[in-house]
Design a protein around this motif. Structure first.
Motif, PDB file in Angstrom:
ATOM      1  N   LEU A  80      37.137  32.633  47.097  1.00  0.00           N
ATOM      2  CA  LEU A  80      36.892  33.327  48.362  1.00  0.00           C
ATOM      3  C   LEU A  80      35.672  34.238  48.286  1.00  0.00           C
ATOM      4  O   LEU A  80      34.942  34.398  49.267  1.00  0.00           O
ATOM      5  N   THR A  81      35.470  34.875  47.124  1.00  0.00           N
ATOM      6  CA  THR A  81      34.419  35.898  47.024  1.00  0.00           C
ATOM      7  C   THR A  81      33.246  35.491  46.133  1.00  0.00           C
ATOM      8  O   THR A  81      32.176  36.087  46.209  1.00  0.00           O
ATOM      9  N   GLY A  82      33.456  34.534  45.235  1.00  0.00           N
ATOM     10  CA  GLY A  82      32.405  34.145  44.301  1.00  0.00           C
ATOM     11  C   GLY A  82      32.272  35.078  43.119  1.00  0.00           C
ATOM     12  O   GLY A  82      31.358  34.939  42.315  1.00  0.00           O
ATOM     13  N   ARG A  83      33.205  36.053  42.966  1.00  0.00           N
ATOM     14  CA  ARG A  83      33.131  37.015  41.866  1.00  0.00           C
ATOM     15  C   ARG A  83      34.104  36.617  40.764  1.00  0.00           C
ATOM     16  O   ARG A  83      35.236  36.189  41.027  1.00  0.00           O
ATOM     17  N   THR A  84      33.666  36.796  39.512  1.00  0.00           N
ATOM     18  CA  THR A  84      34.499  36.398  38.372  1.00  0.00           C
ATOM     19  C   THR A  84      34.858  37.560  37.458  1.00  0.00           C
ATOM     20  O   THR A  84      35.774  37.431  36.635  1.00  0.00           O
ATOM     21  N   ASN A  85      34.172  38.687  37.574  1.00  0.00           N
ATOM     22  CA  ASN A  85      34.423  39.819  36.691  1.00  0.00           C
ATOM     23  C   ASN A  85      35.512  40.738  37.254  1.00  0.00           C
ATOM     24  O   ASN A  85      35.787  40.757  38.452  1.00  0.00           O
ATOM     25  N   TYR A  86      36.111  41.533  36.365  1.00  0.00           N
ATOM     26  CA  TYR A  86      37.218  42.413  36.727  1.00  0.00           C
ATOM     27  C   TYR A  86      36.711  43.805  37.098  1.00  0.00           C
ATOM     28  O   TYR A  86      35.731  44.301  36.542  1.00  0.00           O
ATOM     29  N   SER A  87      37.449  44.448  38.008  1.00  0.00           N
ATOM     30  CA  SER A  87      37.145  45.842  38.343  1.00  0.00           C
ATOM     31  C   SER A  87      38.095  46.800  37.636  1.00  0.00           C
ATOM     32  O   SER A  87      37.796  47.989  37.480  1.00  0.00           O
ATOM     33  N   LEU A  88      39.246  46.283  37.200  1.00  0.00           N
ATOM     34  CA  LEU A  88      40.238  47.139  36.521  1.00  0.00           C
ATOM     35  C   LEU A  88      40.982  46.321  35.470  1.00  0.00           C
ATOM     36  O   LEU A  88      41.448  45.220  35.745  1.00  0.00           O
TER      37      LEU A  88
ATOM     38  N   ASP B  82      40.412  44.405  52.552  1.00  0.00           N
ATOM     39  CA  ASP B  82      40.246  44.467  51.094  1.00  0.00           C
ATOM     40  C   ASP B  82      40.977  43.273  50.479  1.00  0.00           C
ATOM     41  O   ASP B  82      42.032  42.852  50.972  1.00  0.00           O
ATOM     42  N   ILE B  83      40.410  42.757  49.394  1.00  0.00           N
ATOM     43  CA  ILE B  83      41.025  41.635  48.672  1.00  0.00           C
ATOM     44  C   ILE B  83      41.153  42.037  47.208  1.00  0.00           C
ATOM     45  O   ILE B  83      40.194  42.494  46.591  1.00  0.00           O
ATOM     46  N   ILE B  84      42.355  41.870  46.668  1.00  0.00           N
ATOM     47  CA  ILE B  84      42.614  42.214  45.273  1.00  0.00           C
ATOM     48  C   ILE B  84      43.302  41.036  44.607  1.00  0.00           C
ATOM     49  O   ILE B  84      44.224  40.433  45.156  1.00  0.00           O
ATOM     50  N   SER B  85      42.839  40.685  43.411  1.00  0.00           N
ATOM     51  CA  SER B  85      43.428  39.555  42.688  1.00  0.00           C
ATOM     52  C   SER B  85      44.517  40.043  41.739  1.00  0.00           C
ATOM     53  O   SER B  85      44.404  41.112  41.142  1.00  0.00           O
ATOM     54  N   TYR B  86      45.566  39.257  41.617  1.00  0.00           N
ATOM     55  CA  TYR B  86      46.629  39.487  40.645  1.00  0.00           C
ATOM     56  C   TYR B  86      46.680  38.270  39.732  1.00  0.00           C
ATOM     57  O   TYR B  86      46.625  37.133  40.215  1.00  0.00           O
TER      58      TYR B  86
ATOM     59  N   THR C  99      41.949  31.900  43.317  1.00  0.00           N
ATOM     60  CA  THR C  99      41.710  31.957  44.769  1.00  0.00           C
ATOM     61  C   THR C  99      40.707  33.046  45.092  1.00  0.00           C
ATOM     62  O   THR C  99      39.832  32.870  45.959  1.00  0.00           O
ATOM     63  N   PHE C 100      40.791  34.181  44.406  1.00  0.00           N
ATOM     64  CA  PHE C 100      39.847  35.271  44.616  1.00  0.00           C
ATOM     65  C   PHE C 100      38.421  34.814  44.319  1.00  0.00           C
ATOM     66  O   PHE C 100      37.480  35.100  45.082  1.00  0.00           O
ATOM     67  N   GLU C 101      38.248  34.123  43.201  1.00  0.00           N
ATOM     68  CA  GLU C 101      36.907  33.663  42.823  1.00  0.00           C
ATOM     69  C   GLU C 101      36.346  32.703  43.864  1.00  0.00           C
ATOM     70  O   GLU C 101      35.156  32.754  44.191  1.00  0.00           O
TER      71      GLU C 101
END
Length: 600
Positions: A418-426, A328-332, A414-416
């Motif tokens: 690695l994953t290509g995602r820009t929107n937040y989940s929380l 799992d990868i989580i951005s801070y 870094t998250f963007e």
């Protein structure tokens, strides 16, 4: 005078000043036990009221069997035993010194026909006579303190303490206070009473202020000057008094170190994180949250801070060129990363500075079974990253364990990459102190029902945490105060018991400076022996309590030397020893030589 027992109230008036510390020790013991058991009783009543609102037909057995009830009674029982031991040691030391000062009195009583049994009875009843004053004062202080604590918990903390009684009278607390007062005094008076009974009628003639064995050799001064060597000799000459003084000082250190563990326990039980939020907005897989919502909410009334996290689950990865289970990868964002440092959540050797911005460095959660270590290389998809730091535990699981799952924490950029995602989940929101319900409703309306909105203000434990910490530090302050008073009084009474010796030494040429050095040597001998014994036993008990209360429930927690707590209590012991020297040395300097020689 009808009986020799009529001397007891007369003796109490004559020796009122010398008995002051003994009275304080009894008052503190009664006060502490009354307050502890009364608060436990108020907690039981609060739990009963809370459960009655949820369940019908509830009886006292259900309360006793509850986890809270058992915890309260167990804690109160342990504190009862510790306070009993502390009280016995301190009161016994005080009575011993008192008896030593009145050797001539007990010798005269033997001369006029008082038997050893009558001497024993006299000392015990004299000790019980103090309870007439000390026990009611201790009970009153305990009850008033309980009312004050209940008021603080109910009005300032609130939350789950809203049902705690305000002006409740605890019969259990009162009975426990009376029992601790009487039992402590009886146990403490046993040894001094026997010591007083051993005084021979000849002591009335000699006026010897101490009951000691004969001196078989002179004082050796190989290591110290004669005045210092005499002070050390005075401390070591009476073994029983040395044991009592050492035990009294040591127990104070032991109690302080034991209570200090409770601070760590509360910190693990109710952790106060810097990034604790009041409101959360969770997106859905089909509809994550965009940056625009964060910007909008950040400018609304009542909002202190907004921060968000992006997440990707079950991502394929390799660790050191070997395939591992999906991670799992989580951005801070920056605030979240700063909080990791502020809350001391990183293992030693971690370098979080590498993780900020768009980098090839990440953090990872960790437990004892984790295969990760700082410096490991990981391939996430087609990108390579390096682990720059490890968290002490996994904050995403309630028990702190990783459960065999690797979770990486990255910066937003870094998250963007690695994953290509820009929107937040929380999205998490911290409210300002003046935020109103209207402000919260306005935030809820901004979600348009598209996301999961949770108001988590009622789950905030900061008030409860502060209440527990306040109580623990209150007990630590009382322990420290009793330690200082006991040291000062014990040294003063020890000097008073040898007043004729000091008078004789002044008569043969010892000056005031040498007298002060001799008293200081005696005081620091007691302090040093007490510190050594207290640190050895106290650290062992501290470690045992830590593993019992904390490590057994939070496996990621590890005991470490409480250097700060140790330094605090040792500093107070040292300061008390220094203060204890001043008053008696000044009193001797101001007394005439003939006055000290003729002192009874």
């Amino acid at each position: 005078m009808k009986s020799y027992l009529s001397l007891i109230p007369i003796s109490a008036k004559v020796h009122k000043r010398q008995n002051r510390m003994t009275l304080l020790c009894i008052i503190f013991a009664v006060f502490l036990v009354t307050a502890v058991f009364s608060m436990a009783d108020m907690g039981i009543r609060m739990e009963q009221q809370r459960l009655l609102e949820k369940h019908d037909g509830l009886n006292m057995q259900d309360i006793t069997d509850s986890a809270m009830g058992q915890s309260l009674y167990l804690s109160a029982g342990v504190l009862f035993v510790l306070i009993l031991i502390a009280g016995v040691l301190m009161i016994s030391s005080s009575i011993n010194s008192n008896v030593a000062q009145r050797t001539k009195f007990f010798g005269m009583m033997r001369c006029i026909g008082m038997s050893k049994q009558q001497i024993v009875r006299f000392v015990r009843l004299e000790a019980l006579n103090w309870c007439k004053t000390a026990v009611p004062i201790g009970l009153g202080l305990g009850i008033v303190t309980t009312w004050g604590l209940c008021a603080v918990l109910r009005f300032l903390v609130g939350e789950e303490f809203s049902h705690i009684p305000l002006f409740g009278i605890s019969v259990i607390g009162i009975i426990s206070g009376i029992v601790i007062g009487i039992v402590t005094v009886l146990i403490a008076a046993r040894s001094p009473a026997k010591r007083a009974a051993r005084v021979s009628p000849a002591s009335a003639v000699s006026g010897n202020a101490e009951i000691t064995s004969g001196v078989h050799h002179g004082v050796r001064k190989n290591m110290f000057k004669i005045d210092t060597a005499l002070g050390v000799r005075h401390a070591l000459s009476t073994k029983k008094n040395l044991i009592l003084m050492t035990g009294s000082f040591a127990l104070s250190i032991i109690l302080f170190l034991s209570f200090s563990v409770l601070i760590d326990f509360v910190n693990y039980l109710m952790p106060q994180y810097s990034n604790t939020y009041d409101i959360s907005i969770a997106g859905r897989r089909s509809e994550p949250i965009d940056q625009g919502l964060l910007n909008t909410i950040g400018g609304m009334d009542g909002v202190k801070r907004v921060f968000g996290r992006k997440s990707a689950f079950d991502v394929k990865a390799e660790l050191n060129e070997k395939k591992v289970q999906p991670i799992d990868i989580i951005s801070y964002d920056k605030f979240d990363l700063d909080c990791l440092t502020e809350d001391d959540m990183l293992k030693k050797g971690s370098d979080i500075s590498k993780v900020y911005g768009d980098s090839n460095y990440v953090l990872a959660t960790w437990d004892q079974n984790s295969p990760l270590k700082i410096g490991d290389k990981m391939r996430v998809g087609t990108k390579d990253v390096e682990i720059a730091g490890l968290l002490k535990y996994d904050p995403f699981n309630s028990d702190g364990s990783t459960r065999g799952k690797i979770t990486l924490i990255t910066s937003g950029k870094t998250f963007e990459r690695l994953t290509g995602r820009t929107n937040y989940s929380l999205v998490m929101i911290q409210l300002s102190k003046d935020a109103s319900e209207k402000d919260v409703q306005a935030i809820r309306q901004r979600t348009d029902g598209r996301y999961t909105f949770k108001d988590q203000r009622e789950q905030n434990t900061s008030g409860t945490y502060m209440a527990f910490v306040f109580c623990i530090y209150g007990f630590l302050a009382i322990i420290t105060l009793v330690t200082i008073l006991n040291i000062v009084n014990s040294i003063s009474m020890s000097v008073s018991a040898r007043i004729k010796q000091y008078g004789a030494m002044r008569a043969v040429g010892m000056d005031a400076r040498q007298i002060t050095k001799m008293i200081a040597a005696e005081a620091f001998t007691y302090a040093l022996s007490g510190c050594i014994v207290g640190c050895i036993i106290g650290l062992w008990i501290s470690k045992a309590i830590y593993y019992f209360l904390i490590t057994s429930h939070f496996h990621f927690a590890a005991w470490s030397l409480p250097a700060g707590d140790l330094a605090v209590i040792l500093l107070f012991v040292l300061a008390a020893a220094i203060a204890a020297v001043y008053a008696p040395s000044k009193r001797i300097r101001n007394m005439a030589v003939t006055e000290t020689i003729n002192e009874l």
